[in-house]
Design a protein around this motif. Structure first.
Motif, PDB file in Angstrom:
ATOM      1  N   TRP A  39       0.887  -1.113   0.209  1.00 26.15           N
ATOM      2  CA  TRP A  39      -0.066   0.067   0.123  1.00 26.15           C
ATOM      3  C   TRP A  39       0.832   1.132  -0.047  1.00 26.15           C
ATOM      4  O   TRP A  39       0.546   2.155  -0.769  1.00 26.15           O
ATOM      5  CB  TRP A  39      -0.794   0.009   1.130  1.00 26.15           C
ATOM      6  N   LYS A  40       1.861   1.298   0.780  1.00 25.58           N
ATOM      7  CA  LYS A  40       2.848   2.638   0.963  1.00 25.58           C
ATOM      8  C   LYS A  40       3.498   2.724  -0.494  1.00 25.58           C
ATOM      9  O   LYS A  40       3.388   3.950  -0.841  1.00 25.58           O
ATOM     10  CB  LYS A  40       3.681   2.279   1.919  1.00 25.58           C
ATOM     11  N   ARG A  41       3.897   1.655  -1.103  1.00 20.64           N
ATOM     12  CA  ARG A  41       4.526   2.012  -2.240  1.00 20.64           C
ATOM     13  C   ARG A  41       3.491   2.404  -3.449  1.00 20.64           C
ATOM     14  O   ARG A  41       3.880   3.288  -4.292  1.00 20.64           O
ATOM     15  CB  ARG A  41       5.052   0.589  -2.997  1.00 20.64           C
ATOM     16  N   ASP A  42       2.363   2.034  -3.395  1.00 17.91           N
ATOM     17  CA  ASP A  42       1.392   2.318  -4.279  1.00 17.91           C
ATOM     18  C   ASP A  42       0.627   3.560  -3.941  1.00 17.91           C
ATOM     19  O   ASP A  42       0.461   4.598  -4.798  1.00 17.91           O
ATOM     20  CB  ASP A  42       0.239   1.285  -4.407  1.00 17.91           C
ATOM     21  N   PHE A  43       0.562   3.957  -2.847  1.00 24.27           N
ATOM     22  CA  PHE A  43      -0.290   5.079  -2.315  1.00 24.27           C
ATOM     23  C   PHE A  43       0.486   6.360  -1.929  1.00 24.27           C
ATOM     24  O   PHE A  43       0.045   7.400  -2.289  1.00 24.27           O
ATOM     25  CB  PHE A  43      -1.416   4.971  -1.120  1.00 24.27           C
ATOM     26  N   ILE A  80       3.015  12.593   1.557  1.00 23.96           N
ATOM     27  CA  ILE A  80       2.062  13.599   0.810  1.00 23.96           C
ATOM     28  C   ILE A  80       2.201  14.959   0.982  1.00 23.96           C
ATOM     29  O   ILE A  80       2.469  15.402   2.373  1.00 23.96           O
ATOM     30  CB  ILE A  80       0.692  13.304   1.403  1.00 23.96           C
ATOM     31  N   SER A  81       2.291  15.606   0.010  1.00 27.81           N
ATOM     32  CA  SER A  81       2.587  17.091  -0.105  1.00 27.81           C
ATOM     33  C   SER A  81       1.220  17.877  -0.050  1.00 27.81           C
ATOM     34  O   SER A  81       0.301  17.323  -0.363  1.00 27.81           O
ATOM     35  CB  SER A  81       3.486  17.642  -1.307  1.00 27.81           C
ATOM     36  N   PHE A  86      -5.245  13.258   2.562  1.00 30.84           N
ATOM     37  CA  PHE A  86      -5.224  14.209   3.746  1.00 30.84           C
ATOM     38  C   PHE A  86      -5.061  13.412   5.181  1.00 30.84           C
ATOM     39  O   PHE A  86      -4.323  13.952   5.921  1.00 30.84           O
ATOM     40  CB  PHE A  86      -6.551  14.913   3.638  1.00 30.84           C
ATOM     41  N   ILE A  87      -5.801  12.273   5.229  1.00 34.18           N
ATOM     42  CA  ILE A  87      -5.432  11.563   6.575  1.00 34.18           C
ATOM     43  C   ILE A  87      -3.847  11.104   6.812  1.00 34.18           C
ATOM     44  O   ILE A  87      -3.480  11.336   7.688  1.00 34.18           O
ATOM     45  CB  ILE A  87      -6.580  10.265   6.372  1.00 34.18           C
ATOM     46  N   VAL A  88      -3.450  10.741   5.397  1.00 30.66           N
ATOM     47  CA  VAL A  88      -2.024  10.339   5.844  1.00 30.66           C
ATOM     48  C   VAL A  88      -1.210  11.578   5.911  1.00 30.66           C
ATOM     49  O   VAL A  88      -0.203  11.408   6.488  1.00 30.66           O
ATOM     50  CB  VAL A  88      -1.655   9.586   4.503  1.00 30.66           C
ATOM     51  N   TYR A  89      -1.356  12.500   5.273  1.00 25.94           N
ATOM     52  CA  TYR A  89      -0.676  13.745   5.363  1.00 25.94           C
ATOM     53  C   TYR A  89      -0.854  14.261   6.951  1.00 25.94           C
ATOM     54  O   TYR A  89       0.109  14.710   7.673  1.00 25.94           O
ATOM     55  CB  TYR A  89      -1.439  14.974   4.471  1.00 25.94           C
ATOM     56  N   SER A  90      -1.988  14.185   7.330  1.00 24.61           N
ATOM     57  CA  SER A  90      -2.065  14.708   9.096  1.00 24.61           C
ATOM     58  C   SER A  90      -1.479  13.532   9.921  1.00 24.61           C
ATOM     59  O   SER A  90      -1.024  13.923  10.790  1.00 24.61           O
ATOM     60  CB  SER A  90      -3.705  14.751   9.200  1.00 24.61           C
ATOM     61  N   PHE A  91      -1.328  12.432   9.393  1.00 24.63           N
ATOM     62  CA  PHE A  91      -0.748  11.427  10.416  1.00 24.63           C
ATOM     63  C   PHE A  91       0.774  11.876  10.490  1.00 24.63           C
ATOM     64  O   PHE A  91       1.254  11.888  11.483  1.00 24.63           O
ATOM     65  CB  PHE A  91      -1.168  10.050  10.140  1.00 24.63           C
ATOM     66  N   ASP A  92       1.101  11.924   9.302  1.00 23.96           N
ATOM     67  CA  ASP A  92       2.759  12.474   9.250  1.00 23.96           C
ATOM     68  C   ASP A  92       2.931  13.609  10.330  1.00 23.96           C
ATOM     69  O   ASP A  92       4.067  13.622  10.892  1.00 23.96           O
ATOM     70  CB  ASP A  92       3.157  12.559   7.785  1.00 23.96           C
ATOM     71  N   LYS A  93       2.077  14.694  10.193  1.00 20.97           N
ATOM     72  CA  LYS A  93       2.309  15.933  10.973  1.00 20.97           C
ATOM     73  C   LYS A  93       2.191  15.297  12.358  1.00 20.97           C
ATOM     74  O   LYS A  93       2.842  16.002  13.287  1.00 20.97           O
ATOM     75  CB  LYS A  93       1.251  16.878  10.531  1.00 20.97           C
ATOM     76  N   ILE A  94       1.374  14.609  12.775  1.00 18.49           N
ATOM     77  CA  ILE A  94       1.100  14.123  14.184  1.00 18.49           C
ATOM     78  C   ILE A  94       2.340  13.415  14.619  1.00 18.49           C
ATOM     79  O   ILE A  94       2.854  13.579  15.539  1.00 18.49           O
ATOM     80  CB  ILE A  94      -0.243  13.243  14.241  1.00 18.49           C
TER      81      ILE A  94
END
Length: 251
Positions: free
Chosen positions: A73-77, A83-84, A130-138
Motif C-alpha cells: 500500500w505504501k509503495r502504491d499510495f 504526501i505534500s 489528507f489523513i496520511v498527510y495529517s498522520f505524518d504531521k502528528i
C-alpha cells in the motif's frame, strides 16, 4: 447523549517502548517471513513491527501478512514517501483538522471539526491522502518514548450535508490496516442524535480494538472528562483550556 463508549471500554496505561524478550523473538520471526517476500521491509524498525504484531494479538503469520499489505500500500499510495500540501489542497481549504498540545502522557492532540467536512472535487482519494498527510504531521510531533496520539472529534453543527460514509470507512481502514496501534483514544464530542444514523452504518466496520478507543462524551461533562487526561494548559480554548486551535498545515 451520555458519556461513554459505544460497545467500548476505556484503555488505560502508557505503552512501554521497551520490547519484551517474547515480542523480540516474534519480531525476528516476522522479519524472516516478510523479508523473504519483500526485501524493502529491512527498513522497518522493531517498534513498527511490534505495532503490527500487537494489532494481530502477537500472531506472527497474521502480523506478517498485515505488514506485507502495508508495504505494498505504501509503495502504491505514497510513492514519494510522504504526501505534500499540493496533493491535498481541497481538504486543507476546509480548515477542519488542528494539532496542538499533548495529553498527560505526552501524546499529541488533534482536533477534527467534522461540520467543516464536505465532499469535494478531490473525492475519497484526496481525503485519504489528507489523513496520511495529517498522520505524518502528528507523528512528527511525538516526543521520544511515545507512539500514540489522541483525537477530539467535534461534531457540533454536523448535519446530513457533512455525512460522508465513504470517507469515514476510508479513515477507519487507514487507522486499522495501515497505522495500527497509533490511536490511543478518540473523544467524540457534541454528537447530535442524527449522527447516530451514520454511526450505525460505520460501526460494524470498526474492529474491537479500535472500538475500545472511542468515547462519546456528554456535553455536561465535556471539560471534566477531557481534564482527566489532558491538563488545562494543553486543552484547546474551545473546550475550556488555554491553547488556541492551530490548523494542522500550520503546525
Amino acid at each position: 447523549m451520555s458519556s461513554g463508549n459505544v460497545d467500548c471500554s476505556k484503555e488505560t496505561g502508557q505503552e512501554s517502548l521497551e520490547i519484551s524478550e517474547m515480542e523480540m523473538t516474534k519480531i525476528s520471526l516476522m522479519r524472516t517471513k516478510v523479508e523473504q517476500k519483500d526485501p524493502s521491509s529491512k527498513a522497518i524498525d522493531d517498534l513498527t513491527s511490534r505495532r503490527f504484531l500487537r494489532a494481530r494479538d502477537l500472531d506472527v503469520e497474521k502480523a506478517s501478512a498485515m505488514l506485507l499489505k502495508y508495504l505494498k500500500w505504501k509503495r502504491d499510495f505514497v510513492p514519494n514517501g510522504s504526501i505534500s500540501e499540493s496533493e491535498v489542497t481541497n481538504e486543507i481549504e476546509q480548515n477542519k483538522m488542528f494539532l496542538q498540545g499533548s495529553d498527560k502522557k505526552g501524546r499529541p492532540i488533534s482536533v477534527l471539526l467534522a461540520a467543516r467536512h464536505f465532499q469535494r472535487n478531490g473525492g475519497v482519494d484526496e481525503f485519504k491522502r489528507f489523513i496520511v498527510y495529517s498522520f505524518d504531521k502528528i507523528f512528527a510531533r511525538m516526543p521520544p518514548g511515545q507512539e500514540k496520539f489522541v483525537v477530539i472529534g467535534d461534531l457540533e453543527g454536523w448535519g446530513y450535508a457533512n455525512s460522508d460514509i465513504r470517507a469515514y470507512l476510508a479513515a477507519i481502514s487507514l487507522v486499522q490496516d495501515y497505522f495500527p496501534e497509533r490511536l490511543e483514544k478518540m473523544f467524540i464530542v457534541h454528537a447530535p442524535y442524527i449522527f447516530m444514523k451514520a454511526w450505525k452504518i460505520v460501526c460494524p466496520f470498526i474492529d474491537q480494538k479500535t472500538r475500545k478507543k472511542i468515547v462519546f462524551v456528554d456535553n455536561k461533562t465535556l471539560k471534566s472528562t477531557l481534564l482527566e487526561e489532558i491538563e488545562e494548559s494543553q486543552l484547546p480554548e474551545t473546550y475550556g483550556g488555554k491553547l488556541p486551535l492551530v490548523p494542522i498545515h500550520e503546525s
